[in-house]
Design an enzyme around this catalytic site. Structure first.
Site, PDB file in Angstrom:
ATOM      1  N   ASN A  10      37.010  41.378  29.324  1.00 26.00           N
ATOM      2  CA  ASN A  10      35.764  40.737  29.737  1.00 26.00           C
ATOM      3  C   ASN A  10      34.622  41.593  29.198  1.00 26.00           C
ATOM      4  O   ASN A  10      34.297  42.633  29.755  1.00 26.00           O
ATOM      5  CB  ASN A  10      35.726  40.661  31.277  1.00 26.00           C
ATOM      6  CG  ASN A  10      34.407  40.127  31.805  1.00 26.00           C
ATOM      7  OD1 ASN A  10      33.564  39.650  31.030  1.00 26.00           O
ATOM      8  ND2 ASN A  10      34.218  40.202  33.111  1.00 26.00           N
ATOM      9  N   TRP A  11      34.042  41.133  28.112  1.00 23.76           N
ATOM     10  CA  TRP A  11      32.994  41.947  27.450  1.00 23.76           C
ATOM     11  C   TRP A  11      31.662  41.898  28.175  1.00 23.76           C
ATOM     12  O   TRP A  11      30.740  42.623  27.827  1.00 23.76           O
ATOM     13  CB  TRP A  11      32.812  41.480  25.991  1.00 23.76           C
ATOM     14  CG  TRP A  11      33.988  41.733  25.107  1.00 23.76           C
ATOM     15  CD1 TRP A  11      35.177  42.324  25.454  1.00 23.76           C
ATOM     16  CD2 TRP A  11      34.090  41.421  23.717  1.00 23.76           C
ATOM     17  NE1 TRP A  11      36.012  42.385  24.365  1.00 23.76           N
ATOM     18  CE2 TRP A  11      35.364  41.831  23.289  1.00 23.76           C
ATOM     19  CE3 TRP A  11      33.233  40.814  22.795  1.00 23.76           C
ATOM     20  CZ2 TRP A  11      35.801  41.678  21.962  1.00 23.76           C
ATOM     21  CZ3 TRP A  11      33.659  40.650  21.488  1.00 23.76           C
ATOM     22  CH2 TRP A  11      34.935  41.084  21.077  1.00 23.76           C
ATOM     23  N   LYS A  12      31.552  41.002  29.142  1.00 25.14           N
ATOM     24  CA  LYS A  12      30.303  40.847  29.901  1.00 25.14           C
ATOM     25  C   LYS A  12      29.109  40.682  28.942  1.00 25.14           C
ATOM     26  O   LYS A  12      29.266  40.107  27.871  1.00 25.14           O
ATOM     27  CB  LYS A  12      30.124  42.018  30.870  1.00 25.14           C
ATOM     28  CG  LYS A  12      31.368  42.208  31.760  1.00 25.14           C
ATOM     29  CD  LYS A  12      31.168  43.137  32.924  1.00 25.14           C
ATOM     30  CE  LYS A  12      32.450  43.218  33.726  1.00 25.14           C
ATOM     31  NZ  LYS A  12      32.319  44.024  34.932  1.00 25.14           N
ATOM     32  N   GLU A 169      39.988  41.101  41.932  1.00 16.72           N
ATOM     33  CA  GLU A 169      39.076  42.163  41.542  1.00 16.72           C
ATOM     34  C   GLU A 169      38.296  42.647  42.763  1.00 16.72           C
ATOM     35  O   GLU A 169      37.284  42.030  43.141  1.00 16.72           O
ATOM     36  CB  GLU A 169      38.080  41.650  40.498  1.00 16.72           C
ATOM     37  CG  GLU A 169      38.737  41.140  39.237  1.00 16.72           C
ATOM     38  CD  GLU A 169      37.770  41.180  38.053  1.00 16.72           C
ATOM     39  OE1 GLU A 169      38.094  41.857  37.080  1.00 16.72           O
ATOM     40  OE2 GLU A 169      36.701  40.565  38.135  1.00 16.72           O
ATOM     41  N   GLY A 175      33.553  48.395  37.614  1.00 16.98           N
ATOM     42  CA  GLY A 175      32.557  49.187  36.910  1.00 16.98           C
ATOM     43  C   GLY A 175      32.178  50.475  37.624  1.00 16.98           C
ATOM     44  O   GLY A 175      31.212  51.136  37.264  1.00 16.98           O
ATOM     45  N   GLY A 236      37.053  45.223  32.044  1.00 17.98           N
ATOM     46  CA  GLY A 236      35.655  45.264  31.636  1.00 17.98           C
ATOM     47  C   GLY A 236      35.434  46.424  30.676  1.00 17.98           C
ATOM     48  O   GLY A 236      35.681  46.328  29.469  1.00 17.98           O
ATOM     49  N   GLY A 237      34.971  47.537  31.217  1.00 21.04           N
ATOM     50  CA  GLY A 237      34.587  48.697  30.409  1.00 21.04           C
ATOM     51  C   GLY A 237      35.597  49.075  29.333  1.00 21.04           C
ATOM     52  O   GLY A 237      35.235  49.276  28.162  1.00 21.04           O
TER      53      GLY A 237
HETATM   54  P1  PGA Z   1      35.670  46.961  34.861  1.00 20.98           P
HETATM   55  O1  PGA Z   1      35.329  45.402  35.015  1.00 20.98           O
HETATM   56  O2  PGA Z   1      37.010  47.062  34.201  1.00 20.98           O
HETATM   57  O3  PGA Z   1      34.562  47.529  34.031  1.00 20.98           O
HETATM   58  O4  PGA Z   1      35.700  47.531  36.241  1.00 20.98           O
HETATM   59  C1  PGA Z   1      36.311  44.470  35.363  1.00 20.98           C
HETATM   60  C2  PGA Z   1      35.711  43.101  35.525  1.00 20.98           C
HETATM   61  O5  PGA Z   1      34.575  42.996  36.018  1.00 20.98           O
HETATM   62  O6  PGA Z   1      36.316  42.088  35.155  1.00 20.98           O
END
Ligand code: PGA
Length: 256
Positions: A10-12, A169, A175, A236-237
């Protein structure tokens, strides 16, 4: 176990289209031709076209979107329709992410509309659920997750449900660098599968992939992915760095 692991990035709201295409090139090199694990990357809407081109001859990495608007087309300024996503060969759509629930006030009913639309168009929803820290501390984790799941899956048939991917999640882990321990995550994943069983029967529940998301990274993935009800990760990250993302795919491959 018959469920195939799924690692989704998930590149956001990160990466310009050209940067995304470059990252995809690096991911393709790092992940190689493996097919044991399903791999998905989810760029921003404006990055989808470049990503689609970068993946044109890469059959083992699929494209996902981070949202959609649940109408085919029309006067919805600023929104993106399922038809537009289909035209770019999008196969997965992240829905109900906690950031959208929090910042864009998305309700379970709206998320449900999007889930049903995504299924109608033959794409797979990645339906995100999870509790905040306050809710966990108040002992409300399962009640929150159950409400989000029942709401998100309302009027989704058993046949359709087997196409859905759930992502658990915990909001406090997203994050933040704080990860749920494998045992904490497994407890919720097992309860999610039990709930799916009561909604759709044991056969369907056994097919649905339940991903973990929240600061998953190469250093903690093995323990999480070894749990019987954790079928992959929504990342995410760590999805923004090809070597880390590929290490997560490798970790899932080891469990396959
Ligand atoms: P994260 O994000 O790995 O940066 O915690 C996960 C997500 O929001 O899908």
């Amino acid at each position: 176990m018959s469920r195939k692991y799924l690692i989704a990035g998930n590149w956001k709201m990160n990466l310009a289209p050209s940067e995304g295409a470059t990252l995809i090139g690096e991911i393709v090199d790092a992940v190689g031709a493996q097919t044991e694990v399903d791999v998905v990357v989810c760029p921003s809407f404006v990055g989808l076209d470049a990503a689609c081109r970068a993946l044109a001859s890469v059959p083992n990495i699929k494209l996902g979107a981070q949202n959609l608007y649940p109408k085919a087309s029309g006067a919805f300024t600023g929104e993106v329709s399922p038809e537009m996503l289909k035209a770019l060969f999008v196969g997965y759509v992240i829905l109900g992410h906690s950031e959208r629930r929090e910042y864009f006030v998305e309700t379970d009913a709206f998320v449900n509309e999007k889930v049903r639309t995504t299924l109608e168009y033959g794409m797979r929803p990645i339906l995100c659920v999870g509790e905040t820290l306050e809710q966990r501390e108040a002992g409300e984790t399962m009640a929150v997750v159950e409400t989000q799941l029942r709401g998100g899956l309302a009027d989704v048939s058993a046949d359709e449900a087997s196409e859905v991917v759930i992502a658990y999640e915990p909001v406090w882990a997203i994050g933040t660098g704080k990860t749920a321990t494998p045992e904490m995550a497994e407890e919720v994943h097992a309860a999610i599968r039990e709930l799916l069983g009561s909604l759709y029967g044991a056969d369907i529940a056994a097919k649905v992939r339940v991903l973990y998301g929240g600061s998953m990274k190469p250093g903690n993935a093995d323990g999480l992915l070894a749990q019987p009800n954790i079928d992959g990760g929504l990342i995410g990250g760590a999805s923004l760095k090809a070597t880390d993302f590929a290490a997560l795919v490798e970790s899932a491959k080891k469990q396959s």
